[in-house]
Design an enzyme around this catalytic site. Structure first.
Site, PDB file in Angstrom:
ATOM      1  N   ILE A 108      21.438  26.572 -27.351  1.00 16.12           N
ATOM      2  CA  ILE A 108      22.501  25.405 -27.648  1.00 16.12           C
ATOM      3  C   ILE A 108      23.510  24.703 -27.002  1.00 16.12           C
ATOM      4  CG2 ILE A 108      23.580  24.763 -29.654  1.00 16.12           C
ATOM      5  CD1 ILE A 108      20.860  25.524 -30.675  1.00 16.12           C
ATOM      6  N   LYS A 109      22.872  23.112 -26.228  1.00 19.06           N
ATOM      7  CA  LYS A 109      24.337  22.751 -25.172  1.00 19.06           C
ATOM      8  C   LYS A 109      25.306  22.476 -26.261  1.00 19.06           C
ATOM      9  CE  LYS A 109      23.052  20.254 -21.596  1.00 19.06           C
ATOM     10  NZ  LYS A 109      21.633  19.431 -20.485  1.00 19.06           N
TER      11      LYS A 109
END
Length: 214
Positions: free
Chosen positions: A82-83
């Site tokens: 997850i960015k």
């Protein structure tokens, strides 16, 4: 050092992965928009090609919105990372996701202090944008060196992921400065293979071989 390809283009991913040097993929909303498909579909398609980390970025600006997106994206595949943005809200989300053993990539890092905060919150990766620092007259690769020193001082396990790479010297300097990963556009990846002496040397070998067969 690991190599990720920074793209949403499936054909670029397929070709570069066939070279045997690609360990993962990073995407962002701009890259996803260019593909004409939604992010979930794109991530699923990438996961069928690459057996490695795939960064998928949230677009919410509040932590609760980020978390909702993050948990949804994490269900797509075990390799999804997850960015998150380097903001206070992003750090709240990073803290929660780290506690839940979900991998994170904190993006838009422009200082060692920001990288330190992300590492303290358990980020899997931090992404310093070296090209954008170069754009404003700073030397982006010095930031890689600073972060490496800080992380090594305290035994932090967060990986440094050099981003915003514009040319092959960025890749080399990132490696020299101790970056764990470089995420590289397709065009620059291809340029890494090239050297004029390799080309001329091969041409000479082939020409000499042809003469010997006459």
């Amino acid at each position: 050092m690991e190599f990720f390809i920074d793209t949403g283009d499936i054909e670029e991913i397929k070709e570069s992965y066939s070279w045997g040097v690609i360990d993962g993929v990073t995407t962002n909303p701009s890259l996803v928009a260019k593909t004409g498909v939604d992010q979930k579909t794109l991530i699923k398609n990438i996961a069928e090609i690459v057996d490695g980390p795939i960064s998928a970025e949230v677009i919410s600006t509040d932590s609760e919105g980020m978390l909702k997106e993050a948990y949804d994206l994490a269900k797509i595949h075990d390799n999804v990372v997850i960015k998150l943005p380097m903001t206070i809200e992003g750090m709240k989300a990073c803290h929660r996701l780290s506690a839940d053993k979900i991998k994170t990539n904190v993006t838009l890092i422009f200082s060692a202090n920001q990288a330190l905060l992300a590492a303290k919150n358990g980020a899997t990766y931090v992404s310093p944008f070296i090209g954008r620092l170069d754009d404003i007259g700073q030397t982006g690769n010095y930031l890689i060196q600073e972060i490496r020193t800080v992380f090594d001082n305290y035994g932090m396990e967060t990986k440094i992921l050099a981003a915003s790479i514009r040319h092959t010297d960025h890749v080399k300097a990132s490696a020299l400065m101790g970056s764990d990963v470089a995420t590289i556009p397709f065009k620059v990846l291809k340029q890494l293979f090239h050297h004029p002496l390799t080309v001329s040397g091969l041409e000479q070998f082939l020409a000499d071989h042809a003469k010997s067969q006459k």
